[in-house]
Write a protein that holds these residues in place. Structure first.
Motif, PDB file in Angstrom:
ATOM      1  N   LYS A 175      44.732  36.957  46.630  1.00  0.00           N
ATOM      2  CA  LYS A 175      44.646  38.440  45.779  1.00  0.00           C
ATOM      3  C   LYS A 175      43.756  38.323  44.561  1.00  0.00           C
ATOM      4  O   LYS A 175      42.641  37.579  44.613  1.00  0.00           O
ATOM      5  N   ASN A 176      44.090  39.641  44.251  1.00  0.00           N
ATOM      6  CA  ASN A 176      42.984  40.425  43.949  1.00  0.00           C
ATOM      7  C   ASN A 176      44.115  41.034  42.846  1.00  0.00           C
ATOM      8  O   ASN A 176      44.864  41.761  43.201  1.00  0.00           O
ATOM      9  N   LYS A 177      42.712  41.502  41.273  1.00  0.00           N
ATOM     10  CA  LYS A 177      43.018  42.764  40.406  1.00  0.00           C
ATOM     11  C   LYS A 177      42.346  42.956  39.629  1.00  0.00           C
ATOM     12  O   LYS A 177      41.669  42.657  38.863  1.00  0.00           O
ATOM     13  N   VAL A 178      42.071  44.529  39.279  1.00  0.00           N
ATOM     14  CA  VAL A 178      41.248  44.817  38.613  1.00  0.00           C
ATOM     15  C   VAL A 178      41.704  45.050  36.865  1.00  0.00           C
ATOM     16  O   VAL A 178      42.318  44.648  36.136  1.00  0.00           O
ATOM     17  N   CYS A 179      40.167  43.933  36.539  1.00  0.00           N
ATOM     18  CA  CYS A 179      40.439  44.532  34.715  1.00  0.00           C
ATOM     19  C   CYS A 179      39.685  44.719  33.914  1.00  0.00           C
ATOM     20  O   CYS A 179      38.726  44.892  34.511  1.00  0.00           O
ATOM     21  N   ALA A 233      43.804  35.978  31.038  1.00  0.00           N
ATOM     22  CA  ALA A 233      44.930  36.863  31.630  1.00  0.00           C
ATOM     23  C   ALA A 233      45.531  37.233  33.628  1.00  0.00           C
ATOM     24  O   ALA A 233      46.418  36.833  33.602  1.00  0.00           O
ATOM     25  N   THR A 234      44.210  37.230  33.970  1.00  0.00           N
ATOM     26  CA  THR A 234      44.475  38.405  35.314  1.00  0.00           C
ATOM     27  C   THR A 234      44.194  37.190  36.211  1.00  0.00           C
ATOM     28  O   THR A 234      45.515  37.472  37.343  1.00  0.00           O
ATOM     29  N   VAL A 235      43.560  36.138  35.761  1.00  0.00           N
ATOM     30  CA  VAL A 235      43.444  35.302  36.806  1.00  0.00           C
ATOM     31  C   VAL A 235      45.388  34.778  36.502  1.00  0.00           C
ATOM     32  O   VAL A 235      45.381  34.446  37.755  1.00  0.00           O
ATOM     33  N   TYR A 236      45.995  34.024  35.769  1.00  0.00           N
ATOM     34  CA  TYR A 236      47.911  33.839  35.220  1.00  0.00           C
ATOM     35  C   TYR A 236      48.355  34.262  35.987  1.00  0.00           C
ATOM     36  O   TYR A 236      48.622  33.516  36.944  1.00  0.00           O
ATOM     37  N   GLU A 237      48.175  35.739  36.380  1.00  0.00           N
ATOM     38  CA  GLU A 237      48.781  36.590  36.651  1.00  0.00           C
ATOM     39  C   GLU A 237      48.877  36.687  37.941  1.00  0.00           C
ATOM     40  O   GLU A 237      49.874  36.356  39.308  1.00  0.00           O
ATOM     41  N   LEU A 238      47.459  36.167  39.202  1.00  0.00           N
ATOM     42  CA  LEU A 238      47.112  36.350  40.265  1.00  0.00           C
ATOM     43  C   LEU A 238      48.021  35.032  40.812  1.00  0.00           C
ATOM     44  O   LEU A 238      48.548  34.088  41.694  1.00  0.00           O
ATOM     45  N   CYS A 239      47.811  34.075  39.990  1.00  0.00           N
ATOM     46  CA  CYS A 239      47.914  32.573  40.599  1.00  0.00           C
ATOM     47  C   CYS A 239      49.624  32.620  40.414  1.00  0.00           C
ATOM     48  O   CYS A 239      49.956  32.107  41.587  1.00  0.00           O
ATOM     49  N   ARG A 240      50.535  33.179  39.401  1.00  0.00           N
ATOM     50  CA  ARG A 240      51.709  33.245  39.509  1.00  0.00           C
ATOM     51  C   ARG A 240      51.931  33.533  40.693  1.00  0.00           C
ATOM     52  O   ARG A 240      53.479  33.321  41.331  1.00  0.00           O
ATOM     53  N   GLU A 241      51.169  34.849  41.220  1.00  0.00           N
ATOM     54  CA  GLU A 241      52.019  35.789  41.904  1.00  0.00           C
ATOM     55  C   GLU A 241      51.826  35.243  43.765  1.00  0.00           C
ATOM     56  O   GLU A 241      52.481  34.836  44.029  1.00  0.00           O
TER      57      GLU A 241
END
Length: 357
Positions: A175-179, A233-241
């Motif tokens: 999973k990846n996300k821009v922060c 916070a972004t790391v947490y969101e990716l782990c949750r997903e």
């Protein structure tokens, strides 16, 4: 023509035993109704049987099946239709699923004839392809075991104040996300963030990475905690997903084509968009293949549907489920072998994909 059950075959409903002839009559009614969607009369049943018997005898057998709650009689017809209990007896004891032909296997294989598929896209495409194939609604989902851990965290600079955060799990999911951050990025800061995140998270179960845990490790950063909160916070969101898994539905509009759903179409469509309700259906049993018929469904909105669910494996773990939702009169004998082969193929392809990654 319907084949006779094995000699001596009987079925108990409560304290009453069904003999071979009644079982064949029940089978004839179920399979004819699945095919036509119209109430079934004794003359039609007689044409389906592979032995001679009078219409009067068949009418008596159908009356007995009605009294046992295995058949029902619509108010506007002299014919009979199977009850939900009648379908259950048929599915569990009378139905004969035929193995897929080589041509049918090739048709399903062709649906997955892709190179280097993205796992998320593959699951979405699988739901859509199966909906088109069965003319029903479908659900595909991954199930994340508690044993899945964080394998690696990567923080990659993408601009002066922008990073891409990637979390890679041990089950192959990425999973990846821009922060965006509120400070200028340097090579030293990016290296520090990578070392910090990997040192605190690698080897930890994704299900245990809660907001509380993220807050607790942020505190250890002291004066820098506020600056680095967006990244954590972004790391947490990716782990949750990753922990929640993927979830896709398709073919909801197919349900509108069945006349028995005309009065409940709105409730059905709302249910098909309710992730929690559908996950409850898919997770209700752990069998490799299970079928819930009509009122057996835990969701009242699905009381007039049947749900066929099969689980697939990625590697050695049960990692996902595929469900077909359609009318109670769906063609179980055809759909079950198709969805089994479909899920086996999907699991095999996902396993190969994750191995490559």
């Amino acid at each position: 023509m319907l084949k006779s059950p094995s000699p001596g075959t009987e079925c108990e409903v409560g304290t009453v035993k069904l003999d071979i002839r009644k079982l064949k009559v029940l089978t004839a009614v179920v399979e004819t109704y699945i095919e036509t969607g119209e109430p079934v009369g004794s003359k039609t049943v007689a044409q389906k049987l592979d032995f001679q018997v009078s219409s009067a005898t068949i009418r008596n057998d159908m009356a007995a099946l009605f009294d046992m709650g295995l058949l029902e009689q619509p108010h506007t017809s002299a014919g009979r239709v199977p009850s939900h209990l009648g379908y259950r007896i048929y599915v569990d004891q009378l139905m004969h699923c035929q193995p897929l032909s080589e041509e049918e296997q090739r048709e399903i294989d062709a649906l997955f004839n892709v190179r280097d598929p993205d796992p998320d896209r593959l699951l979405e495409d699988a739901a859509e392809a199966l909906a088109d194939y069965t003319k029903c609604a479908t659900v595909s989902t991954t199930i994340t075991p508690r044993t899945v851990q964080v394998k690696r965290v990567e923080i990659v600079p993408a601009g002066a104040r922008t990073v891409v955060v990637l979390v890679i799990a041990t089950n192959g999911v990425i999973k990846n996300k821009v922060c965006r951050v509120d400070f200028g990025l340097t090579t030293e800061i990016v290296e520090f963030l990578n070392q910090f995140c990997n040192g605190r998270l690698v080897g930890k179960s994704v299900s245990d990475i809660s907001q509380w845990y993220i807050n607790s490790i942020a505190v250890t950063l002291g004066d820098y905690s506020t600056l680095f909160v967006p990244v954590l916070a972004t790391v947490y969101e990716l782990c949750r997903e990753i922990n929640e898994g993927q979830f896709y539905t398709s073919g909801s509009a197919n349900l509108l084509g069945y006349k028995e759903f005309s009065d409940i179409a709105r409730d059905l469509l709302l249910t098909m968009n309710n992730r929690e309700q559908l996950l409850g259906v898919l997770a209700s049993k752990s069998d490799a293949v299970f079928i819930t018929i009509g009122k057996e469904n835990p969701q009242s909105e699905l009381a007039d549907t049947s749900v066929v669910v099969t689980r697939y494996k990625i590697g050695e773990q049960n990692s996902g489920a595929i469900g077909v939702i359609g009318p109670v009169r769906m063609d179980y004998a055809k759909i079950i072998p198709h969805i089994e082969y479909f899920s086996q193929t999907l699991g095999k392809l996902l396993s190969e994909t994750f191995e490559q990654e």
